[in-house]
Design an enzyme around this catalytic site. Structure first.
Site, short mmCIF file in Angstrom:
data_model
loop_
_atom_site.label_atom_id
_atom_site.label_comp_id
_atom_site.label_asym_id
_atom_site.label_seq_id
_atom_site.Cartn_x
_atom_site.Cartn_y
_atom_site.Cartn_z
N HIS A 141 -1.45 -6.60 22.81
CA HIS A 141 -2.04 -5.73 21.78
C HIS A 141 -3.40 -5.21 22.26
CE1 HIS A 141 -3.59 -4.24 18.00
NE2 HIS A 141 -2.35 -4.23 17.57
N GLU B 60 1.38 2.12 20.78
CA GLU B 60 0.26 2.12 19.84
C GLU B 60 -0.94 2.80 20.51
OE1 GLU B 60 0.73 -1.14 16.67
OE2 GLU B 60 -0.36 -2.02 18.33
P1 13P Z 1 -2.98 -0.29 11.48
O1 13P Z 1 -1.61 -0.07 10.87
O2 13P Z 1 -3.90 -1.03 10.58
O3 13P Z 1 -3.55 0.98 12.03
O4 13P Z 1 -2.77 -1.28 12.73
C1 13P Z 1 -1.80 -0.96 13.66
C2 13P Z 1 -1.64 -2.08 14.61
O5 13P Z 1 -2.52 -2.40 15.37
C3 13P Z 1 -0.36 -2.81 14.57
O6 13P Z 1 -0.25 -3.70 15.64
#
Ligand code: 13P
Length: 237
Positions: free
Chosen positions: A92, A157
């Site tokens: 992450h 992401e």
């Molecule tokens: P948010 O949905 O709060 O933007 O976070 C996304 C995230 O990092 C999921 O792993």
């Protein structure tokens, strides 16, 4: 079949969890999808005991790239496996920020696979201008030397989209997903499932699922509200 992941990050208490699952389980209807809760280590066992739905899986948010030994504060894949946990998020961006790189992430994926655990592998650029080369480098490094990828899920992401209250730039994200699909095909991982994560919520999930060629979503903030998250799941179902 969609995969819908809740990443709770560093949130929750025992009371909150009990109340959360009372509400979530009585509102959600899961038939075909898979819902994954990635929760803090200390709550894994408690949540596993209260959630009995076959379509809901419990994941950690990280695991060590080492087998075992003198690594104070770390949690190993064999520990997770011995507790009946299904898998872990790896890489992450909130961890990459503290020095975790894709060589380490590659080791984490391999060690999870060795212990028959699944991994949700996060990739995503912080710099839109160099998006293509960043995504290519991340994917080449994290998939290096991996042959069997049936236990792996990819989550795109983009760093610039996490934790924001903005309208999502779905054109840009759609373009990234197409780039990623091209790279994974070239690397012979063409069946890899791809999720999108970054400011997904109950209001934009319809637009996201209509526009993007994805297998599901990874939700941060809106997964902390049982009513909102159950709406997201019910919509994608
Ligand atoms: P948010 O949905 O709060 O933007 O976070 C996304 C995230 O990092 C999921 O792993």
């Amino acid at each position: 079949m969609k995969i819908i992941v809740a990443n709770w990050k560093m949130n929750g208490t025992v009371d909150y969890i009990n109340d959360y699952f009372d509400k979530f389980l009585s509102n959600v209807k899961i038939v075909d999808s898979e819902v994954i809760f990635a929760v803090p280590y200390v709550f894994l066992e408690h949540i596993k005991k209260i959630v009995k739905n076959q379509n809901i899986k419990i994941f950690a948010q990280n695991c060590s790239h080492e087998e075992n030994g003198a690594f104070t504060g770390e949690i190993s894949a064999s520990m997770l496996s011995s507790m009946g946990i299904d898998g872990s998020i790896v890489g992450h961006c909130e961890r990459r920020k503290y020095g975790e790189n894709y060589e380490i992430i590659n080791k984490k994926i391999k060690i999870l696979t060795k212990h028959n655990l699944r991994s949700i592998i996060c990739i995503g650029e912080d710099d839109k201008e160099h998006k293509e080369e960043i995504l290519e480098e991340q994917l080449e490094k994290c998939l290096y030397g991996i042959e069997n990828y049936k236990n792996m899920i990819l989550a795109y992401e983009p760093v610039w989209s996490i934790g924001k209250n903005h309208n999502l730039d779905l054109e840009e994200i759609d373009n990234s997903i197409a780039i990623i699909r091209g790279i994974v095909e070239k690397l012979k991982f063409e069946e890899l499932k791809i999720l999108y994560g970054g400011s997904v919520n109950k209001n934009n999930v319809r637009e996201i699922s209509a526009k993007l060629n994805i297998n599901g979503v990874l939700v941060g903030r809106d997964s902390l509200d049982p009513m909102n998250f159950s709406q997201i799941v019910n919509f994608l179902e």
